[in-house]
Design a protein around this motif. Structure first.
Motif, PDB file in Angstrom:
ATOM      1  N   ALA A 207      54.873  32.538  48.749  1.00 34.63           N
ATOM      2  CA  ALA A 207      55.152  33.436  49.885  1.00 34.63           C
ATOM      3  C   ALA A 207      55.446  34.856  49.411  1.00 34.63           C
ATOM      4  CB  ALA A 207      56.333  32.894  50.692  1.00 34.63           C
ATOM      5  N   SER A 208      56.208  34.975  48.325  1.00 38.77           N
ATOM      6  CA  SER A 208      56.553  36.313  47.828  1.00 38.77           C
ATOM      7  C   SER A 208      55.338  36.995  47.213  1.00 38.77           C
ATOM      8  CB  SER A 208      57.672  36.203  46.793  1.00 38.77           C
ATOM      9  OG  SER A 208      57.284  35.368  45.713  1.00 38.77           O
ATOM     10  N   GLN A 209      54.525  36.229  46.478  1.00 40.90           N
ATOM     11  CA  GLN A 209      53.324  36.814  45.870  1.00 40.90           C
ATOM     12  C   GLN A 209      52.328  37.235  46.938  1.00 40.90           C
ATOM     13  OE1 GLN A 209      52.217  33.502  43.442  1.00 40.90           O
ATOM     14  NE2 GLN A 209      53.200  34.300  41.606  1.00 40.90           N
ATOM     15  N   TYR A 210      52.283  36.482  48.029  1.00 35.46           N
ATOM     16  CA  TYR A 210      51.335  36.773  49.102  1.00 35.46           C
ATOM     17  C   TYR A 210      51.605  38.135  49.711  1.00 35.46           C
ATOM     18  CZ  TYR A 210      48.206  35.731  52.988  1.00 35.46           C
ATOM     19  OH  TYR A 210      47.167  35.749  53.876  1.00 35.46           O
ATOM     20  N   MET A 211      52.886  38.515  49.766  1.00 40.00           N
ATOM     21  CA  MET A 211      53.244  39.804  50.341  1.00 40.00           C
ATOM     22  C   MET A 211      53.051  40.933  49.347  1.00 40.00           C
ATOM     23  SD  MET A 211      54.042  39.002  53.395  1.00 40.00           S
ATOM     24  CE  MET A 211      54.753  40.552  53.945  1.00 40.00           C
ATOM     25  N   GLU A 212      53.236  40.623  48.055  1.00 38.62           N
ATOM     26  CA  GLU A 212      53.218  41.666  47.037  1.00 38.62           C
ATOM     27  C   GLU A 212      51.808  42.041  46.592  1.00 38.62           C
ATOM     28  OE1 GLU A 212      57.417  40.134  45.036  1.00 38.62           O
ATOM     29  OE2 GLU A 212      55.543  40.029  43.933  1.00 38.62           O
ATOM     30  N   ARG A 213      50.884  41.091  46.660  1.00 30.33           N
ATOM     31  CA  ARG A 213      49.572  41.320  46.061  1.00 30.33           C
ATOM     32  C   ARG A 213      48.482  41.498  47.104  1.00 30.33           C
ATOM     33  NH1 ARG A 213      49.494  36.708  41.291  1.00 30.33           N
ATOM     34  NH2 ARG A 213      50.581  37.899  39.717  1.00 30.33           N
ATOM     35  N   ASN A 214      47.444  42.216  46.677  1.00 28.63           N
ATOM     36  CA  ASN A 214      46.235  42.232  47.470  1.00 28.63           C
ATOM     37  C   ASN A 214      45.546  40.884  47.306  1.00 28.63           C
ATOM     38  OD1 ASN A 214      46.549  44.923  48.305  1.00 28.63           O
ATOM     39  ND2 ASN A 214      45.691  45.656  46.373  1.00 28.63           N
ATOM     40  N   LYS A 215      44.581  40.643  48.168  1.00 23.69           N
ATOM     41  CA  LYS A 215      43.848  39.376  48.085  1.00 23.69           C
ATOM     42  C   LYS A 215      42.611  39.568  47.211  1.00 23.69           C
ATOM     43  CE  LYS A 215      45.444  38.429  52.772  1.00 23.69           C
ATOM     44  NZ  LYS A 215      46.105  39.731  52.917  1.00 23.69           N
ATOM     45  N   LEU A 216      42.181  38.495  46.567  1.00 28.48           N
ATOM     46  CA  LEU A 216      40.980  38.559  45.733  1.00 28.48           C
ATOM     47  C   LEU A 216      39.757  38.764  46.611  1.00 28.48           C
ATOM     48  CD1 LEU A 216      41.277  35.792  42.987  1.00 28.48           C
ATOM     49  CD2 LEU A 216      41.224  38.251  42.655  1.00 28.48           C
ATOM     50  N   SER A 217      38.996  39.812  46.329  1.00 27.65           N
ATOM     51  CA  SER A 217      37.795  40.083  47.112  1.00 27.65           C
ATOM     52  C   SER A 217      36.645  39.215  46.625  1.00 27.65           C
ATOM     53  CB  SER A 217      37.408  41.562  46.973  1.00 27.65           C
ATOM     54  OG  SER A 217      36.976  41.835  45.643  1.00 27.65           O
ATOM     55  N   LEU A 218      35.561  39.227  47.412  1.00 30.72           N
ATOM     56  CA  LEU A 218      34.373  38.469  47.043  1.00 30.72           C
ATOM     57  C   LEU A 218      33.831  38.936  45.701  1.00 30.72           C
ATOM     58  CD1 LEU A 218      32.048  36.512  47.639  1.00 30.72           C
ATOM     59  CD2 LEU A 218      30.958  38.308  48.978  1.00 30.72           C
ATOM     60  N   LEU A 219      33.723  40.247  45.510  1.00 32.50           N
ATOM     61  CA  LEU A 219      33.173  40.781  44.273  1.00 32.50           C
ATOM     62  C   LEU A 219      34.065  40.427  43.086  1.00 32.50           C
ATOM     63  CD1 LEU A 219      30.966  42.389  42.897  1.00 32.50           C
ATOM     64  CD2 LEU A 219      32.239  44.478  43.389  1.00 32.50           C
ATOM     65  N   GLU A 220      35.379  40.502  43.261  1.00 29.50           N
ATOM     66  CA  GLU A 220      36.297  40.156  42.174  1.00 29.50           C
ATOM     67  C   GLU A 220      36.137  38.690  41.788  1.00 29.50           C
ATOM     68  OE1 GLU A 220      40.128  43.134  42.695  1.00 29.50           O
ATOM     69  OE2 GLU A 220      39.925  41.442  44.058  1.00 29.50           O
ATOM     70  N   ARG A 221      35.964  37.842  42.767  1.00 32.51           N
ATOM     71  CA  ARG A 221      35.805  36.414  42.471  1.00 32.51           C
ATOM     72  C   ARG A 221      34.503  36.156  41.721  1.00 32.51           C
ATOM     73  NH1 ARG A 221      38.913  33.119  47.269  1.00 32.51           N
ATOM     74  NH2 ARG A 221      40.004  34.904  48.136  1.00 32.51           N
ATOM     75  N   VAL A 222      33.448  36.816  42.137  1.00 28.63           N
ATOM     76  CA  VAL A 222      32.169  36.652  41.437  1.00 28.63           C
ATOM     77  C   VAL A 222      32.304  37.115  39.984  1.00 28.63           C
ATOM     78  CG1 VAL A 222      29.765  37.368  41.333  1.00 28.63           C
ATOM     79  CG2 VAL A 222      30.812  36.879  43.539  1.00 28.63           C
ATOM     80  N   ASN A 223      32.919  38.273  39.793  1.00 29.46           N
ATOM     81  CA  ASN A 223      33.072  38.806  38.439  1.00 29.46           C
ATOM     82  C   ASN A 223      33.926  37.888  37.562  1.00 29.46           C
ATOM     83  OD1 ASN A 223      31.486  41.082  38.786  1.00 29.46           O
ATOM     84  ND2 ASN A 223      33.172  42.309  39.561  1.00 29.46           N
ATOM     85  N   ILE A 224      34.994  37.325  38.128  1.00 28.74           N
ATOM     86  CA  ILE A 224      35.854  36.418  37.349  1.00 28.74           C
ATOM     87  C   ILE A 224      35.076  35.151  36.995  1.00 28.74           C
ATOM     88  CG2 ILE A 224      37.930  34.986  37.433  1.00 28.74           C
ATOM     89  CD1 ILE A 224      39.147  37.196  39.269  1.00 28.74           C
ATOM     90  N   ALA A 225      34.297  34.639  37.945  1.00 28.60           N
ATOM     91  CA  ALA A 225      33.479  33.455  37.658  1.00 28.60           C
ATOM     92  C   ALA A 225      32.488  33.741  36.529  1.00 28.60           C
ATOM     93  CB  ALA A 225      32.738  33.004  38.911  1.00 28.60           C
TER      94      ALA A 225
END
Length: 1000
Positions: free
Chosen positions: A790-808
């Motif tokens: 819950a705390s991380q959800y408020m503090e961080r941005n969400k992983l975008s589609l492009l970020e997920r592709v790049n991490i994969a």
């Protein structure tokens, strides 16, 4: 006319005909080259398609004998991708085209309609989109049209009804819609009609009954309503009828056994069908499978004594049976079915006794759950030696559990829960060494828990709750490290302490001990249960404080210790855990209530019944904390402080002298063992102790199977690092350290976590000490981003589609290097989101090589010897299925883990999500969504991102649709990579290089 003139004319005529023939040949050659130009060929199967040979000799090409024209183009299962060139319509002599099991996309060219000689067109298992070309109706000689497993949309063209020679029409697993045209009955030669897994609707047309040669009718998983036309039951050639998962009503009509003499498969499950099972079905002597579960069938089940070849019989979830004691007599008629493997009659209204004749069955799965069956378990049940699953849950079975069940040594699932069984749990259960799940909950069993259960070393789930069991908890049960789903011993009369062996349940997700008579302190070894998410120990007699080592249980979400005799202050570390529900009620806790983490919510946290608590947030309605001292107390306290200070100074002087001696001697050893001549940073125990603030819990980043990871600031470099401290009391920790050092000292890659140095020496007490120092990853693990608290959800941005592709892609690059670009292949063995770390720029780095292996292992004996005892278990949900049956370590195992990771990244669902049960898993879930609508499986966060992106664009509506299609195509390709990598059978998975190529 002279003879010479005639000869000249004939020669000229032959020359003209030859040139015409050569021109036609040239048409085919150019068409093939145009076809090749539009596709990618990663394996080089089309390398022979060049001018060095005649096109009739090219791979996959067959020409006619009388003429040099292409008649067959066979390129199935060759990993080709791209679009099919319209020039394929120029090869007018084509009779067969096979492009199945490739990755072709875009629309099916309407130019196929020019191929008037075409007899077979197989394009199944590709990614073709758009509508089915209506001009395929011009291919009047077509015998087989297979367009299944694609992304086709729109209606079924009525024009196809003119293909009077068509024998097979297969369109399953697409997104086709609309009604089945009644004119389909004109396909007088049709033998197979398969349209399952689409979005067809309306009623099933009566005209299907005109297809007298039809053998296979597959309409499952659509939206058909109404009744099954009685005309279908008059097609005597039918061998398979599958209308499952629709919204059909009515009953099974017709005199089945006589009008369908050839029927082998009846699958009508998950509809709204009613009435009895026709008695005449017993005359269908060729039946292999009866699947009529999840309907509203009623009445008595007929005899099946004439059907000897039956393999599967599933009538679950109906209203069959009633108040007759003979309800289960039909089971005796199934003893003639010597090939019967699966028998499911659960969730009906059956009453009466289980007949003794079941001992003559040869089944592997037997489900009778949730009926009204009474009596005792027949002793003949021990004769079902092939049985792998037995489910009798939710009945009225009484008496004792037959000792003979211990003979079923192939049994993997045994569920006898929610009955009226009594007596003791047979010791013979220890013979069930393949058992994965054992449920005996909610019975009247008594006596002690048999220690022989320790032999069930594959057990993932054990539920003995709500019985009358007594005595101590056998330490051997707590030592079953295979337990990973849950262990439930609650609501019994167990006494004594919780065994120290509880610390071996490192992979367990849930432990329930509530409602017993357990006492003494909760053992500190429970801190090793780092995967545990739910712990229930309420309603016992536990005493003393909560162990401080529980701070290591970073996965804990639910903790209930209410109604015990626990005391001391409520530990501060509970604030830092990811708890969503905490109950400390009715104990003897004292002092100030923490205010951080879960203590911010009086809804999530319960502390009532602790009279000595104070402070906390106002919602808890506790009294304020007061710290008043009398004058005498203060004077006495000052005196005590002075005495303590003087004593401490003397003691410190002595201790410093001793510590200097030990430090000088041991730090010399530590430096010697941790130093190297290869430029690595030299660190000692003292350096790391200081860097982490004395291994402070505030610097704790996480816990693993063999130790803890801390954030630290090194004096030598003034840089922030991650320090992994090995817990050498854990079995295999030292060997894991050696394995990780062995791997990390050899490899270098931008997408692998960089090791800075290692330390192997002694602490100030002379105990062995081992640690690894890594480059610090400021953005934590991928797991924290995919499943934030819950705390991380408020503090961080969400992983975008492009970020997920790049991490994969980053993870795939790392695995490709390990598998293919080092001097010998390295298998990671524990790939999962928590082992993928992210740097400042959100680049992915694979870490934690504690279970890694070199291949071939014979070339590196040291690592084999030291790692074999560690065992390649990986993490539940990510470990390849073949490892569970003892298969050797392989790169395909890493590919499986990668496939699961990719699916988790883009669906947002863990592979152990609660929704995955009854055979459904992350792989099957996404595969089904891919066949229906991929957005059903995609992480809602990504869908929201795409929606917001479209809102910001000031483009025409049709362009928005195109944009969504392109994004959807991207998502489909990614999900396909995840699915292909996570196939159950290792040989079906793609190589990591191919996965990387597709993602790039």
């Amino acid at each position: 006319m002279s003879f010479s003139c005639l000869t000249t004319i004939l020669l000229l005529l032959g020359s003209v005909l030859a040139s015409v023939k050569d021109g036609r040949d040239e048409i085919d050659r150019l068409a093939l080259l145009e076809f090749k130009a539009q596709i990618a060929d990663p394996t080089g199967v089309l390398s022979s398609w060049n001018d060095s040979s005649h096109f009739c000799d090219w791979y996959g090409v067959t020409c006619g004998h009388k003429h040099r024209r292409v008649t067959i183009l066979d390129l199935g299962s060759k990993k080709l991708s791209g679009v099919v060139s319209p020039h394929i319509g120029n090869m007018s002599f084509l009779r067969g085209v096979n492009l199945e099991n490739n990755s072709f996309h875009a629309k099916i060219p309407p130019h196929f309609g020019r191929l008037l000689r075409l007899q077979k067109l197989s394009l199944n298992n590709n990614s073709f989109s758009g509508q089915i070309p209506s001009n395929l109706s011009y291919c009047s000689n077509l015998l087989v049209l297979d367009l299944g497993v694609n992304m086709l949309q729109g209606n079924l063209p009525t024009e196809l009804s003119s293909l009077s020679k068509l024998q097979e029409l297969v369109l399953q697993v697409n997104s086709l819609m609309g009604n089945i045209p009644p004119s389909i009955g004109n396909l007088s030669s049709l033998q197979q009609f398969g349209i399952k897994w689409n979005n067809f609707s309306g009623t099933i047309p009566e005209t299907l009954g005109q297809l007298r040669h039809l053998k296979i009718l597959s309409l499952a998983t659509n939206k058909f309503v109404g009744t099954i036309p009685i005309s279908i039951f008059n097609i005597s050639a039918l061998t398979l009828i599958d209308v499952a998962k629709n919204q059909l009503e009515g009953g099974l009509l017709g005199d089945l056994g006589f009008t369908l003499p050839n029927i082998e498969i009846i699958s009508v499950w998950q509809n709204h069908l009613t009435g009895p099972i026709p008695e005449s079905i017993s005359n269908a002597s060729n039946l292999l499978l009866i699947q009529i579960k999840e309907n509203n069938f009623t009445g008595k089940v007929p005899s099946f004594s004439k059907i000897s070849g039956l393999n599967r019989f599933n009538i679950r979830v109906n209203n069959l049976g009633g108040e007759q004691s003979t309800d289960l007599d039909f089971l005796c008629s199934l003893t003639n079915s010597t090939k019967l493997e699966r028998l499911g009659i659960g969730e009906n209204a059956f009453r009466g006794l289980i007949p003794n004749c079941i001992s003559n069955l040869s089944i592997t799965r037997f489900g009778l759950e949730y009926n009204h069956i009474s009596g005792t378990l027949p002793y003949g049940i021990g004769s079902l030696i092939n049985l792998e699953a037995l489910q009798i849950r939710g009945n009225n079975i009484s008496g004792t559990i037959p000792f003979e069940i211990g003979n079923l040594n192939k049994l993997k699932l045994l569920d006898l829960g929610h009955n009226e069984l009594s007596g003791q749990i047979p010791e013979s259960f220890g013979n069930l060494r393949m058992l994965i799940q054992l449920n005996l909950d909610s019975n009247n069993l008594w006596g002690s828990i048999p220690s022989s259960l320790k032999n069930c070393e594959n057990l993932l789930l054990l539920d003995l709750s709500t019985n009358n069991l007594s005595g101590y908890i056998p330490p051997e049960i707590m030592g079953l490290s295979s337990l990973s789903i849950y262990l439930n011993l609650s609501q019994n009369s167990l006494t004594g302490s919780l065994p120290e062996e509880v610390g071996k349940l490192q992979n367990l997700g849930e432990l329930r001990l509530d409602g017993n008579r357990l006492s003494q302190q909760i053992p500190s070894s429970i801190g090793s249960c780092t995967s545990m998410e739910r712990l229930y120990v309420q309603d016992n007699f536990f005493e003393g404080p909560l162990p401080s080592i529980m701070s290591s249980m970073r996965g804990l979400q639910v903790l209930n210790v209410s109604n015990n005799q626990l005391s001391g202050q409520i530990p501060k570390f509970l604030e830092s855990l990811n708890l969503t529900n905490l109950s400390l009620s009715y104990n003897d806790f004292e002092g100030a209530l923490p205010t951080g983490g879960v203590f911010k919510s009086a809804i999530s946290t319960s502390v009532v019944g602790n009279k000595k608590l104070c402070g906390g947030l106002p919602d808890f309605q506790l009294s304020k904390c007061y710290y008043k001292e009398s004058k005498r107390t203060r004077i006495s306290g000052i005196a005590k402080i002075l005495i303590s200070t003087v004593s401490a100074l003397v003691g410190v002087a002595c201790i410093l002298s001793l510590l200097y001696f030990f430090w000088f001697r041991h730090n010399k050893n530590a430096s010697a063992s941790s130093s190297s001549e290869d430029g690595f940073l030299h660190v000692s125990y003292h350096n790391l102790l200081k860097a982490t603030g004395g291994f402070s819990s505030t610097n704790l980043l996480g816990m693993g199977n063999f130790g803890s990871v801390y954030r630290g600031l090194l004096d030598q470099t003034q840089s922030v690092v991650a320090i992994k401290i090995l817990d050498l009391t854990c079995d295999g920790a030292s060997k894991s350290f050696i394995a990780e050092c062995e791997v990390l000292r050899r490899i270098r890659h931008r997408n692998l976590v960089k090791v800075l140095t290692a330390c192997s020496g002694f602490d100030f007490n002379g105990n062995d000490f081992k640690a690894l120092v890594y480059e610090f990853m400021s953005n934590g693990s991928l797991d924290e981003w995919l499943h934030p608290t819950a705390s991380q959800y408020m503090e961080r941005n969400k992983l975008s589609l492009l970020e997920r592709v790049n991490i994969a892609i980053d993870v795939a690059c790392a695995l490709d290097y390990l598998h293919h670009h080092y001097e010998m292949p390295i298998v990671h063995c524990d790939l999962k989101p928590s082992n993928v770390l992210l740097d400042d720029e959100m680049n992915g780095h694979v870490g934690d090589f504690g279970l890694a292996r070199f291949l071939p292992e014979a070339t590196h004996k040291l690592l084999v010897d030291q790692s074999s005892s560690v065992g390649v278990k990986g993490s539940f949900g990510y470990v390849a299925p073949e490892y569970g049956v003892g298969s050797a370590v392989s790169t395909e195992g890493d590919v499986y883990s990668f496939g699961v990771l990719v699916l988790e990244m883009f669906t947002g669902k863990r592979p152990i999500d609660d929704m995955f049960e009854n055979g459904l898993d992350l792989h099957r879930f996404t595969k089904a969504a891919l066949a229906d609508r991929v957005e059903k499986a995609i992480d809602p966060i990504l869908l929201q991102e795409i929606k917001e992106l479209e809102k910001r664009r000031t483009i025409a509506p049709e362009d928005k649709n195109n944009s969504w299609c392109s994004i959807k195509d991207c998502l489909v390709l990614i999900i396909e990579v995840g699915i292909t990598c996570s196939f159950e059978y290792s040989k079906e998975r793609m190589d990591i290089y191919d996965a990387l190529t597709k993602l790039q």
